[in-house]
Design a protein around this motif. Structure first.
Motif, PDB file in Angstrom:
ATOM      1  N   LEU A  83       0.832  -1.213   0.000  1.00 18.62           N
ATOM      2  CA  LEU A  83       0.000   0.000   0.000  1.00 18.62           C
ATOM      3  C   LEU A  83       0.861   1.255   0.000  1.00 18.62           C
ATOM      4  CD1 LEU A  83      -2.903   1.289   0.445  1.00 18.62           C
ATOM      5  CD2 LEU A  83      -2.326   1.246   2.878  1.00 18.62           C
ATOM      6  N   LEU A  84       1.814   1.332   0.921  1.00 20.75           N
ATOM      7  CA  LEU A  84       2.638   2.537   1.034  1.00 20.75           C
ATOM      8  C   LEU A  84       3.491   2.745  -0.213  1.00 20.75           C
ATOM      9  CD1 LEU A  84       3.782   2.304   4.765  1.00 20.75           C
ATOM     10  CD2 LEU A  84       2.119   3.880   3.793  1.00 20.75           C
ATOM     11  N   ARG A  85       3.942   1.669  -0.809  1.00 20.54           N
ATOM     12  CA  ARG A  85       4.781   1.774  -2.007  1.00 20.54           C
ATOM     13  C   ARG A  85       3.944   2.056  -3.249  1.00 20.54           C
ATOM     14  NH1 ARG A  85       9.720   3.114  -3.857  1.00 20.54           N
ATOM     15  NH2 ARG A  85      10.264   1.959  -5.759  1.00 20.54           N
ATOM     16  N   GLU A  86       2.882   1.281  -3.446  1.00 18.41           N
ATOM     17  CA  GLU A  86       2.105   1.352  -4.687  1.00 18.41           C
ATOM     18  C   GLU A  86       1.165   2.544  -4.720  1.00 18.41           C
ATOM     19  OE1 GLU A  86       1.388  -0.066  -8.474  1.00 18.41           O
ATOM     20  OE2 GLU A  86       2.717  -1.020  -7.030  1.00 18.41           O
ATOM     21  N   ALA A  87       0.487   2.817  -3.603  1.00 19.28           N
ATOM     22  CA  ALA A  87      -0.522   3.880  -3.599  1.00 19.28           C
ATOM     23  C   ALA A  87       0.041   5.233  -3.201  1.00 19.28           C
ATOM     24  CB  ALA A  87      -1.664   3.494  -2.650  1.00 19.28           C
TER      25      ALA A  87
END
Length: 301
Positions: A120-124
């Motif tokens: 989540l933190l990386r992709e979004a």
């Protein structure tokens, strides 16, 4: 701290899929800062401290949420975040990360809590690996491995991660949504079929408390007929439709004659066609939007 609330809410919501729980997690993170400062702790990077707190609270939340979701009745969808002319919501709703669509949040359900946080933190949100490592308490190397493993896991399940549509395409999506709802409400099957992708899927979440299909429905004509039939039935009991942005995507809020929320729809639009329709009628997932209608409730609820 208030300046960071929209970001923190987006992260917490991405971890939980619940508006109420995300708000509670953000509040708990703020309280942890206050307590730490009162205890004499010097916080040099407030944003990083809060992000770490929210992420780890989200990981802890998922440990208990997984048990509840294993016994969930029917298909699980996240609580909808709605922004419209008559439902502007808090500022953090409007600033919710565009990538937190219902499809994306359902996709994240296949991951472990730590994988979900890293992905989540990386992709979004585009976090770098040093920040990821601090947020989840792992090494940078480990975070790279976790992210790669999560992506591989999703690919093995047949999932793809779509980037949010650019602003120009968003306007086109809203126009397509307007025509979609007009055709559905008007019973225009041919017009509706022309707007749906061949692989279109309908997802419904009633949570065992409101009318909803038990499993996702596929098939162009079957989905179109389901939509037209559903709108025809709700129209007979005075349900009306208000266009809205739902999780950053075109959608609508369906309300009864007294203005109470009956359900929320989100449309997943890809390459100019509607690839998925997500419908949430579970009253527990609509209460944050205001009074909930009883028109879709099952007997005993």
């Amino acid at each position: 701290m208030a300046d960071y609330r929209p970001l923190l809410f987006s992260i917490a919501y991405g971890m939980t899929g619940s508006v109420g729980d995300a708000e509670d997690i953000v509040q708990d993170a703020f309280l942890s800062v206050t307590r730490a400062q009162q205890a004499g702790t010097e916080i040099l990077e407030l944003k990083a401290y809060l992000t770490t707190s929210v992420t780890r609270l989200g990981i802890n939340y998922l440990g208990s949420a997984r048990v509840r979701r294993e016994s969930y009745v029917g298909e699980w969808l996240p609580e909808p975040v709605v922004v419209s002319a008559d439902r502007p919501g808090p500022a953090e709703y409007a600033e919710l990360a565009d990538s937190l669509s219902m499809a994306f949040l359902v996709l994240l359900e296949a991951l472990s809590p730590v994988e979900r946080a890293v992905f989540l933190l990386r992709e979004a949100f585009g976090y770098g690996y040093p920040d990821l490592a601090a947020a989840v308490g792992k090494s940078e190397t480990n975070c790279r491995q976790i992210f790669a493993r999560a992506r591989k896991h999703l690919a093995a399940e047949g999932h793809e991660v779509d980037s949010p549509p650019p602003p120009a395409r968003r306007a086109e999506g809203e126009e397509l949504a307007r025509r979609f709802f007009a055709a559905t409400a008007g019973g225009d099957l041919d017009a509706l079929l022309a707007m749906l992708a061949p692989e279109v899927v309908f997802h419904g979440d009633g949570g065992g408390k409101a009318r909803a299909i038990g499993t996702s429905l596929t098939g162009l004509r079957r989905v179109a007929q389901l939509l037209i039939g559903g709108f025809r039935r709700t129209g007979r009991v005075g349900v009306s439709l208000q266009p809205a942005l739902v999780n950053g995507r075109p959608g609508a809020v369906l309300s009864d004659s007294q203005g109470r929320v009956a359900s929320v729809l989100e449309l997943e639009i890809v390459d100019g066609a509607i690839r998925a329709v997500h419908s949430v009628s579970n009253p527990d997932k609509l209460s944050h939007l205001g009074p909930v209608s009883d028109v879709a409730l099952l007997p005993g609820n």
